[in-house]
Design an enzyme around this catalytic site. Structure first.
Site, mmCIF file in Angstrom:
data_model
loop_
_atom_site.group_PDB
_atom_site.id
_atom_site.type_symbol
_atom_site.label_atom_id
_atom_site.label_comp_id
_atom_site.label_asym_id
_atom_site.label_seq_id
_atom_site.Cartn_x
_atom_site.Cartn_y
_atom_site.Cartn_z
ATOM 1 N N ASP A 177 -65.697 54.207 -34.281
ATOM 2 C CA ASP A 177 -65.216 54.641 -32.972
ATOM 3 C C ASP A 177 -64.063 53.691 -32.718
ATOM 4 O O ASP A 177 -64.289 52.507 -32.412
ATOM 5 C CB ASP A 177 -66.308 54.484 -31.912
ATOM 6 N N HIS A 178 -62.841 54.171 -32.873
ATOM 7 C CA HIS A 178 -61.746 53.199 -32.890
ATOM 8 C C HIS A 178 -61.579 52.476 -31.552
ATOM 9 O O HIS A 178 -60.991 51.410 -31.494
ATOM 10 C CB HIS A 178 -60.430 53.837 -33.372
ATOM 11 N N HIS A 240 -66.030 57.629 -27.227
ATOM 12 C CA HIS A 240 -65.320 56.472 -26.676
ATOM 13 C C HIS A 240 -65.854 56.062 -25.295
ATOM 14 O O HIS A 240 -66.137 54.890 -25.045
ATOM 15 C CB HIS A 240 -63.822 56.758 -26.568
HETATM 16 C C1 BG6 Z 1 -59.067 60.199 -30.666
HETATM 17 C C2 BG6 Z 1 -58.994 61.608 -30.164
HETATM 18 O O1 BG6 Z 1 -60.384 59.852 -30.965
HETATM 19 O O2 BG6 Z 1 -58.564 59.334 -29.661
HETATM 20 C C3 BG6 Z 1 -57.585 61.985 -29.738
HETATM 21 O O3 BG6 Z 1 -59.406 62.496 -31.194
HETATM 22 C C4 BG6 Z 1 -57.051 60.989 -28.759
HETATM 23 O O4 BG6 Z 1 -57.547 63.285 -29.171
HETATM 24 C C5 BG6 Z 1 -57.218 59.571 -29.291
HETATM 25 O O5 BG6 Z 1 -55.674 61.253 -28.558
HETATM 26 C C6 BG6 Z 1 -56.843 58.539 -28.255
HETATM 27 O O6 BG6 Z 1 -56.868 57.280 -28.841
HETATM 28 P P1 BG6 Z 1 -55.899 56.131 -28.376
HETATM 29 O O7 BG6 Z 1 -56.224 54.978 -29.233
HETATM 30 O O8 BG6 Z 1 -54.505 56.639 -28.543
HETATM 31 O O9 BG6 Z 1 -56.215 55.906 -26.927
#
Ligand code: BG6
Length: 479
Positions: A177-178, A240
């Site tokens: 989960d980045h 997230h």
């Molecule tokens: C991803 C989603 O997990 O997170 C995308 O699939 C989204 O739709 C993205 O744009 C948002 O990540 P960040 O790091 O740009 O806030």
């Protein structure tokens, strides 16, 4: 001094967008810091028949935005090898196994393996099963990294998990989960624990409500096809937002290690108050973007690969409640949407009047900014924490504490190589998150929404504000 790591990475989907946008730049940055040096190799696999040379040239190309040190990029790319691969063909896994063993010898990688699933989710189970049947696992460490989405519902997540656990133990599975790799999300626990006053205040005695906002200014861009199967509920909230709630709401862990942290986090997920179907419309709001005021930006239904009558939501806001003694009666308001006015990821903790007891002004809000400021700020009453109230929150003296430039993927790659699971999603957390989200999804799938219902570049439908107004609250961040 970086501590050099050893491994052969096998990247399924090595020719793809995720690998080039996120994984190779992250590995390169680890190469520059010395976390990766001599003892690593990367095998990229995908269907296309690429040569090693061509693959390396794409890797170098993917680094052009982050560096111009041609020599270093070329040296780095020498660790990359390509193997054309059909995920259903057993012979290809045998070839992969032989190549990995050869690279083990060549780079002295300690037989460690990172299997990285950067492919379409429908192949996750097939690949894992072949890793088992063709005996790819080694005597070193064998870590399986899974990108989201991990299933589309509780049932499909269970199915996927059981196919993975035939080959990999829960200990060996790293669910990405980045958001958990982002600096400020990672620091949240440390900040809490280093600030006894804040820690003392994080409960229903002092907190009026918590707000988690992940807003994006972009639309779905070229991901319409995927997004039609996801919607913001599966794309952002199930993963997230739930993980951020886990970090904010968890009890103080006994220690700062993975087991202790996940133990208290699991309690949060266990205490999610799952809605009844007839409560969904009361506590959750959905939206879909229309054109912007100028008509220059397309409505969601006009995007490529999107059904012109699509009922998929690009915005959602909701009120999540936890049933435990710490958080009973404190709403966690969450929202996320595409095509909002700006990109902003933040946590707003709104305190009630009783916070005076702890020396803060009534109605103080502590704001943790995750992005785009890159974890640069904590505001108390809208004022930078340094001026606001040093006694309540203090940070390491280091003036550069917040100047962290490390990308989420780099942080997570290091954790994978170190075998540190603090910042990964465990199976029990995921199960509860799906159980929660499934009720909303099912209810929404049974009703026809009045879409589109918010204009691009706005804060979503009015109902998102009304959700809080009903409780006598309001969103702290309102463009
Ligand atoms: C991803 C989603 O997990 O997170 C995308 O699939 C989204 O739709 C993205 O744009 C948002 O990540 P960040 O790091 O740009 O806030």
């Amino acid at each position: 001094m970086a501590n050099e790591k050893r491994a052969v990475f096998i990247i399924f989907g090595g020719s793809g967008d995720l690998a080039h946008r996120k994984l190779y730049p992250a590995l390169y940055n680890l190469y520059k810091t010395g976390d990766l040096k001599e003892h690593f190799a990367v095998i990229g696999t995908a269907r296309r028949p690429w040569s090693d040379d061509y693959y390396r040239s794409t890797v170098v190309e993917s680094l052009k935005d982050i560096d111009d040190d041609e020599k270093m990029m070329e040296e780095f790319a020498k660790h990359f090898f390509y193997q054309s691969h059909d995920v259903t063909d057993s012979d290809h896994y045998i070839a992969l196994k032989q190549l990995a063993a050869k690279l083990d010898d060549q780079f002295d990688t300690g037989s460690n393996r990172v299997y990285y699933m950067a492919i379409a989710p429908r192949f996750f189970g097939t690949v894992a099963e072949h890793i088992n049947s063709e005996g790819l696992k080694t005597n070193g460490f064998n870590r399986l990294v899974i990108e989201k989405p991990f299933g589309r519902s509780f049932d499909s997540a269970c199915e996927l998990n059981s196919s993975l656990t035939k080959t990999f133990s829960e200990e060996e599975i790293y669910r990405m989960d980045h958001y958990l790799g982002k600096f400020m999300v990672q620091q949240f626990t440390n900040i809490r624990l280093n600030n006894p006053q804040l820690e003392k205040a994080l409960n229903n005695q002092y907190v009026s409500n918590v707000q988690v906002t992940l807003s994006e200014s972009l639309g779905v861009e070229d991901r319409g096809g995927y997004y039609e199967t996801a919607g913001v509920l599966r794309d952002m909230i199930q993963n997230h937002i739930m993980q951020i709630i886990g970090a904010v709401a968890m009890d103080k862990p006994a220690k700062l290690d993975s087991d202790s942290i996940h133990e208290v986090k699991r309690d949060v997920f266990d205490s999610l108050k799952v809605l009844q179907p007839d409560e969904v419309d009361r506590d959750f709001v959905r939206g879909q973007y229309d054109e912007d005021a100028t008509g220059k930006l397309k409505a969601y239904r006009d995007e490529d690969n999107v059904d012109p009558k699509s009922n998929i939501e690009t915005f959602a806001a909701g009120k999540i409640m936890l049933e435990n003694s710490r958080w009973d009666n404190v709403p966690f308001y969450v929202r996320s949407g595409k095509r909002m006015p700006v990109k902003s990821s933040r946590i707003d903790i709104v305190f009630n009047d009783k916070i005076k007891e702890l020396g803060l002004n009534p109605n103080t809000t502590v704001i943790f900014l995750i992005e785009p400021e890159n974890g640069s700020s904590i505001l108390v009453n809208g004022i930078d924490y340094k001026e606001a109230n040093q006694d309540f929150i203090s940070f390491p003296e280091d003036p550069h504490f917040f100047d962290n430039e490390r990308e989420a993927y780099e942080n997570l790659m290091i954790d994978i190589l170190d075998g540190n699971k603090i910042h990964f999603t465990l199976w029990n957390e995921l199960q509860n998150a799906w159980k929660y989200v499934d009720v909303i999804r099912n209810q929404w799938d049974n009703e026809t929404p009045d879409f589109p219902n918010y204009m691009s570049k706005t804060m979503g439908p009015d109902a998102a504000a009304e959700l809080l107004e009903r409780d006598g609250n309001s969103w702290v961040w309102d463009d």
